[in-house]
Design an enzyme around this catalytic site. Structure first.
Site, short mmCIF file in Angstrom:
data_model
loop_
_atom_site.label_atom_id
_atom_site.label_comp_id
_atom_site.label_asym_id
_atom_site.label_seq_id
_atom_site.Cartn_x
_atom_site.Cartn_y
_atom_site.Cartn_z
CG PHE A 256 -1.80 -1.20 1.37
CD1 PHE A 256 -2.98 -1.33 0.65
CD2 PHE A 256 -1.41 -2.22 2.22
CE1 PHE A 256 -3.77 -2.48 0.80
CE2 PHE A 256 -2.19 -3.37 2.37
CZ PHE A 256 -3.38 -3.49 1.66
CG ASP A 277 -1.13 1.81 -4.04
OD1 ASP A 277 -0.94 2.20 -2.88
OD2 ASP A 277 -2.20 2.05 -4.65
CB SER A 278 -4.84 -1.49 -6.12
OG SER A 278 -5.35 -0.50 -5.28
CB ALA A 304 -2.06 -5.36 -1.02
CB CYS A 364 -5.27 5.27 8.96
SG CYS A 364 -5.94 4.56 7.46
#
Ligand code: SAH
Length: 421
Positions: A256, A277-278, A304, A364
């Protein structure tokens, strides 16, 4: 809630404005009466009152400045009112407020002074963090000479407040440009007319920033105020990047990675760094950032979860792995699903780390508490028969202040762990 998606929409109380107020209501100004439960919340120094605790708010227009009254008519303070959010009241002062634009200007100057005192070694940081700076619904980020503004509530969207924000920022900081970043979902929730992201001052919306060191001594990133997710970079991780770099070693995988925040900080310490990352646009920016820092790195566009599964099955090994996924739990209801997501990621990463390796794992999601997160990582360690020792347990950078009476202001968790066996 101040999550990665910029949705921290809370509102602390400036201790400086607290006084003893047992004033009775007079007839001046708009009044909102709240329930005993709402009043109890304010007494705990939390700035929000939910709509279900509003007893009487007749004929109040969107975004009004209101006097808040307790169940027996006692004056409790002044708030910003939203007619559409579930958070109807966000306190702005415990006193009477007659000049809101003046108060907003003063709070912005105070927020700038706080950063001047506590933030160093970077020209990119959050200047105003909504409730954490006693300015509910306003976020301002500085990227070198470009500022990025986000308006999240009806009150902050009023013309006089917008003018006060712009006037204060230009007078205090003399930026080359100010962009407004619009989250259409938030404008919809606040029943505000649609608006697009745009340059609202000056002529510059992109620039170059340096963090964790000044100029070429720092790690440099390109910033384009009208592109990218959030307001540009994930500034909340700035101090964690430097902490991670101090422990990183060998072959590193940044999962990520977005525009390469962790990856670029790890590069000087590691033999190879791969970012996953996508989002293709994020990886394109990551590659530009690598060139800016004269680094060669590998970027992989992938989901991921799928990639880690394949890697773990094929026996790939790393010495350092970073996991910094998006918020999995946007509401409390998502908690269980979020915990499963964190567990799976940490499980797969632990299978791939060599003994002596370093795991940097983040969450987060405000709804996943530090304790929940620690237990999730511990359970992944048990399942993979690895022993983890905590090198550091961290939160967001100081320019995203945590106000102790407002739990929503503390959302980012970052554990740096050493894998013993
Ligand atoms: N570590 C980054 C911030 C990561 S934000 C930094 O410090 O700058 C979360 C990132 O996860 C975003 O870039 C998003 O594009 C990416 N993402 C979301 N879902 C993903 C998935 N299933 N697989 C890979 N990347 C994903």
């Amino acid at each position: 809630m101040p999550a990665r998606d910029g949705s921290l929409v809370s509102g602390p109380i400036n201790p400086c404005t607290m006084g003893t107020m047992a004033r009775r209501d007079s007839d001046s100004g708009l009044k909102v009466t709240i329930s005993p439960r709402g009043a109890a919340r304010l007494k705990e120094q939390h700035p929000w009152v939910y709509r279900s605790d509003v007893v009487d708010a007749d004929h109040i227009r969107p975004g009004s400045l209101v006097r808040v009254l307790g169940p027996r008519g006692r004056f409790l303070g002044t708030a910003l009112y939203s007619t559409s959010s579930q958070i109807a009241i966000r306190m702005i002062s415990l006193e009477e407020v007659s000049d809101l634009p003046g108060l907003v200007a003063q709070r912005i100057r105070d927020a700038i002074a706080y950063r001047t005192e506590f933030v160093s070694g970077t020209d990119a940081y959050r200047l105003v963090f909504s409730e954490a700076d006693f300015l509910p619904g306003l976020i301002v980020d500085r990227y070198n000479d470009v500022l990025s503004v986000q308006i999240l509530t009806q009150a902050m969207d009023n013309k006089s407040i917008r003018e006060a924000v712009l006037g204060t920022l230009t007078a205090e900081l003399n930026p080359a440009g100010i962009v407004e970043r619009v989250d259409p979902r938030i404008r919809e929730l606040e029943a505000l007319p649609p608006r697009s992201s745009s340059l609202i001052y000056g002529n510059k919306s992109s620039t170059t920033i340096a963090m964790n060191g000044t100029g070429s001594a720092g790690v440099r990133f390109q910033y384009d105020g009208l592109e990218g997710q959030k307001t540009g970079a994930f500034l909340d991780q700035r101090e964690n990047y430097a902490a991670a770099a101090r422990h990183a070693r060998g072959e590193a995988l940044d999962v990520f990675c977005y525009q390469g925040g962790f990856a670029l900080h790890l590069a000087p310490r590691c033999s190879t760094v791969t970012g996953v990352d996508s989002s293709r646009p994020a990886l394109e920016m990551a590659e530009k950032n690598a060139a800016l820092n004269h680094r060669e790195m590998q970027w992989i566009e992938a989901n991921a979860f799928d990639l880690l599964k394949d890697y773990a099955v094929s026996g790939k090994q790393y010495d350092t792995i970073v996991l910094d996924p998006p918020a999995f739990a946007k509401t409390r209801r998502d908690l269980e699903k979020a915990v499963r997501g964190y567990k799976e990621l940490n499980l797969r990463a632990l299978k791939m780390l060599r003994p002596g390796g370093i795991l940097i794992t983040c969450s987060c999601s405000f709804h996943v508490s530090p304790q929940d997160f620690l237990e999730t990582v511990a359970s992944a360690a048990r399942d993979t028969h690895r022993t983890l020792r905590v090198l550091q347990s961290r939160l967001q950078a100081k320019d995203h202040p945590v106000v102790l009476s407002v739990p929503e202001t503390a959302y980012l968790k970052c554990l740096i762990l050493s894998v013993s066996n």
